[in-house]
Design a protein around this motif. Sequence first.
Motif, short mmCIF file in Angstrom:
data_model
loop_
_atom_site.label_atom_id
_atom_site.label_comp_id
_atom_site.label_asym_id
_atom_site.label_seq_id
_atom_site.Cartn_x
_atom_site.Cartn_y
_atom_site.Cartn_z
N VAL A 41 2.03 4.40 3.46
CA VAL A 41 0.75 3.81 3.85
C VAL A 41 -0.26 3.88 2.70
O VAL A 41 -0.67 4.97 2.31
CB VAL A 41 0.18 4.55 5.07
CG1 VAL A 41 -1.12 3.89 5.52
CG2 VAL A 41 1.19 4.58 6.20
N PRO A 42 -0.67 2.73 2.17
CA PRO A 42 -1.68 2.76 1.10
C PRO A 42 -2.98 3.37 1.63
O PRO A 42 -3.39 3.07 2.75
CB PRO A 42 -1.90 1.28 0.75
CG PRO A 42 -0.73 0.56 1.32
CD PRO A 42 -0.27 1.36 2.50
N GLY A 43 -3.60 4.21 0.83
CA GLY A 43 -4.87 4.81 1.23
C GLY A 43 -4.75 6.20 1.80
O GLY A 43 -5.75 6.91 1.89
N LEU A 44 -3.54 6.60 2.21
CA LEU A 44 -3.33 7.98 2.66
C LEU A 44 -2.84 8.81 1.48
O LEU A 44 -2.16 8.31 0.60
CB LEU A 44 -2.27 8.06 3.76
CG LEU A 44 -2.56 7.51 5.15
CD1 LEU A 44 -1.39 7.81 6.07
CD2 LEU A 44 -3.85 8.10 5.70
N HIS A 65 -10.50 -0.11 -4.16
CA HIS A 65 -11.07 0.63 -3.02
C HIS A 65 -10.01 1.31 -2.16
O HIS A 65 -10.26 1.66 -1.01
CB HIS A 65 -11.93 -0.30 -2.18
CG HIS A 65 -13.06 -0.93 -2.95
ND1 HIS A 65 -14.19 -0.23 -3.29
CD2 HIS A 65 -13.18 -2.16 -3.52
CE1 HIS A 65 -14.99 -1.02 -4.00
NE2 HIS A 65 -14.40 -2.19 -4.15
N THR A 66 -8.82 1.46 -2.71
CA THR A 66 -7.76 2.11 -1.94
C THR A 66 -8.02 3.61 -1.82
O THR A 66 -7.86 4.21 -0.76
CB THR A 66 -6.39 1.84 -2.59
OG1 THR A 66 -6.27 0.44 -2.83
CG2 THR A 66 -5.24 2.29 -1.70
N TYR A 67 -8.40 4.21 -2.94
CA TYR A 67 -8.78 5.63 -2.97
C TYR A 67 -10.10 5.75 -3.73
O TYR A 67 -10.47 4.86 -4.48
CB TYR A 67 -7.72 6.46 -3.70
CG TYR A 67 -6.37 6.47 -3.04
CD1 TYR A 67 -6.09 7.37 -2.01
CD2 TYR A 67 -5.36 5.59 -3.44
CE1 TYR A 67 -4.83 7.39 -1.39
CE2 TYR A 67 -4.11 5.60 -2.82
CZ TYR A 67 -3.86 6.50 -1.81
OH TYR A 67 -2.64 6.51 -1.20
#
Lengths: 360, 325
Positions: free
Chosen positions: B140-143, A336-338
């Motif tokens: 930053v994970p997710g960016l 669920h990170t991306y």
Amino acid sequence: MLIDDYDPLKKRMLQVLDQEGKVVNPSLEPVLDPDVLMRAYRTMVLARQIDDKAVILQRQGRLGAYPPNRGQEAASLGPAMAIGKDDWLVWAFRELAGLLWKGLDPLRLYLYWMGNEEGSHYPPGLKVLPAVIPVGSQLPIAVGMAYASMIRREGTVTLSYCGDGATSAGDFHEALNSAGTFRTPNVFVIQNNQWAISMPRNRQTAAPTLAQKAVAYGFPGIMVDGNDVLAMYMATQEAVGRARRGEGPTLIEAYTYRMGNHTTSDDAKKYRLEEELKEWEKRDPLVRLKAYLMNRGMLDERQEETILGEAKEETERIVVEAERFPRPTVDDVFKHTYAQMPRTLTEQLERCRRLEGGGR
Amino acid sequence: MAVLNMVSALNQAFGGEMERDPSVVVLGEDVGRDGGVFRVTEGLLDRFGADRVVDTPLAEMAIAGMAVGMALNGLRPVAEIQFMGFSYLTLSTMISHASRMRNRTRSGMHVPMVMRMPYGAGVKALEHHSESMEALFVQVPGLKVVVPSTPREAKGLLISSIRDPDPVVFLEPTRSYRLMKEEVEEESFTIPLGEARQVREGDDITVVGWGAMMPLIEKAVGSVGKKGIECDVLDLRTLSPMDSTAVLSSVRKTGRCVIVQEAPRNCGVAAELIARINEGALLSLEAPVERVTAPDIVVPLPQGEGHYYITPGRIENAIERVANF
């Protein structure tokens, strides 16, 4: 308008019920269906049960660090009662009763405090953001949410909560200042529980009330007895009406008290006097609503016992379900990170799987 | 097809996307009436109205936070931070909320927002207006972190960033805003995020860069070409997620690599790339990988900037050293 009558600069505080559950001012008593009042009471009883049980579970090592709600049930419930299904609720981390009213399955809350992200996985359409631990950082987000509703001409509002400590944070200022500028349909509730961990309210600001901060932002603020669920409901109802009519935001200071520790890792005895707690225990919001309902002949001892029994059963249900809930797999923590897993992350996941499987 | 500079290409990207998708909104300081301090959002207020082109109070935390809230409530916000040096106030929001909302809600919620800002030195700007701190966001994970290098690239990458379901930090090289012009398609088009661009093919050495470094690299590569060194040039263009596959396959071919990074040396994107080359192509290497970076000092004010800023000569030097190792 209540907000005209209760000027925070004059330190006036709205109260509907006194300590004994008697109506202080009959013209203020809200016209609420008896079913609604009973549901409010059941919600507070359930919140108290879930809360007390969470502290016990933490002591038994079955739940992580936990911030107790005891004493603040009315401050979070009253506002939630004044919003609708399509309105957003943005909470901090001590708003259990309000969340129950909004329809969040408390199983999610136990999962969250037990350390599973599934605890912040809410059903679509619930219109509740997950807990926000960095103090005050939810407020600019709440303004953006309200802005989106506003330009779609939805007539919906965003109700947000923060604590007295949050009012010192820059986020609070930037959010309220922006909300005032854009006249967004925000209702900002400060749960002033008198303590930000070990710092008393007077170490957060020299302002005599927190509600008066609204004056500088160009919109109304009102101080409310936060242990009086009817007063909290009345004030929020008025604020919600203003927001829906396009009249902009309102700040509500709920004057309440954190009867427990900041979290289960904290020991409030280190920094505050036992007498203060004793004083506030007399103002227990749950006791006050119970007295009001009994005075009105809507509740008797037998019913009360039934309600308590049901709350205990429901609490047991969520303990069992939360402890039975599957723990996150290695795939769960990666995927669920991306929206789409980048190749580098796929490689790291495969490596993790291999290592956990005893490979090299 | 019109010949545009990067500012106009970005402006065109906005026009097209805001036309196409009514949920796209622009917010930031001076983005409306003034059209942005670099004029990237010029004319949008008249075309799309004040609800969608939002002049905000001077408050970066509120800009980032509002963008997150807008994204959570059905909009596709593109927030402008006036200069990268003022973006640090947004870190709390970007790290604690934007980047992790998808994960912490197990994909129940996500934050489709773009936070764009000009970055970089070499323009004799005021203090705090020349910073290149991309590594802060890359970790930053997710960016996602995107850096265009040409007008056409800027348009295609911005459109992809706006349409992306995840939060994107979009870094615009201030120095390249009006430095060059190129033909850019009138209609909207996308350039996929996470894929490096092969700028030039060569067998002798891999040269990797991004953003404002690309025109400098091209100059250096032209000079060494005259000396018979043929460079394989890659524009990374998305720093996170990074297309190490493209870099690795190039390095496997050439056996040599120079990475050019405008930012300070310590723990920068170049360091990460070198680590990945070690992991994936060490045995193909004929020479140690070299990085041309800024030193680990504060960006000097304009009078001292010459000691700091990377020149084509320094890149040329590094290429020759690695090629002749």
